[in-house]
Design an enzyme around this catalytic site. Sequence first.
Site, PDB file in Angstrom:
ATOM      1  N   LYS A 197       9.450   9.547   2.976  1.00 18.69           N
ATOM      2  CA  LYS A 197       9.919   8.281   2.417  1.00 18.69           C
ATOM      3  C   LYS A 197      10.319   8.522   0.966  1.00 18.69           C
ATOM      4  O   LYS A 197       9.519   9.001   0.159  1.00 18.69           O
ATOM      5  CB  LYS A 197       8.829   7.215   2.495  1.00 18.69           C
TER       6      LYS A 197
ATOM      7  N   LYS B  14      12.684   7.732   5.964  1.00 23.12           N
ATOM      8  CA  LYS B  14      13.109   6.456   5.383  1.00 23.12           C
ATOM      9  C   LYS B  14      13.559   6.684   3.948  1.00 23.12           C
ATOM     10  O   LYS B  14      12.804   7.278   3.177  1.00 23.12           O
ATOM     11  CB  LYS B  14      11.932   5.468   5.420  1.00 23.12           C
TER      12      LYS B  14
END
Length: 331
Positions: free
Chosen positions: A200, A253
């Site tokens: 992420k 992400k």
Amino acid sequence: MSDIQRPVVRPRRLRTTAAMRDLVARTSLRPEQLILPVFVREGASEPTPISSMPGVVQHTRDTLRKAAVEAAEVGLKGIMLFGIPETKDADGSGATDPDGILNVALADVAAEVGDALVVMGDLCLDEFTDHGHCGVLAPDGRVDNDATLARYADMAVVQAEAGAALVGPSGMMDGQVRVIREALDAAGHTDTGILAYSAKYASAFFGPFREAVDSSLEGDRRTYQQDGRRDGREGVREALLDIEEGADIVMVKPALAYLDVLRQVADAAGELGVPVAAYNISGEYAMVEAAAANGWIDREPAILETLTSIRRAGADMILTYWATEAARLLR
């Protein structure tokens, strides 16, 4: 007319008709590969539109249940819940309150749809802390990694007891998956899975999400989210560490700005038989919606092309705010 050398190899032969293109397609996009992220607001009496994410709302508990039923009816297989509490504090205590908005919403949705959807809870403190960070703060103002792990362990157990089939640790704390797995197992929730937000990145594309959850963040999260200037090897390392600690699914992400990382993580995790998710995040959604609203792109084909690109890069499943609509388009 002068003689020309005719091509022998003609790739266009495989593009001549829709049936031919479908026959040779190698990337599929199906409703069951999509997961719907949803926001639920404590005390709301009606849905609240999110201005930077046209078509997305902060749900009431009632409208959330309806959205979950609709998602199941169109063929989705997963829903990820984010809670927006009325009050926040330094420790994010609402995250571990069984009567807090996220936990009661998980129970609502699990009761409403049963096993038709995999019900998931975002496991992070940022929506619940008055400082907006994903963990608790040390006296010097930095996020305290190890103190945060204890909060995540408690949060995982509460979410599992509320009905979450998967918990989604998204705070990028070192060791979070191991601590959560141990806590779930010790509490008897051995069947509750972990969808780890493994790679992420500190991204400029998270802006609309912060409106969606009424974020209190000042500053940034660059000391714990990954630096996009690093290459994909760090993302692979993070994913492999999470798998070693007990993650059942790993995630990249954002999706679009990190398709190269997604491909590398998918290759590495695939060798171990571990599924890979990607999150088509708020800013990516907002860009398409804004361009379409201005007449600059054809909206529906752009949605499907965007999601197909994420699948082609290696995602087994995609979290996307278009999930319900895309499922209808695909059907």
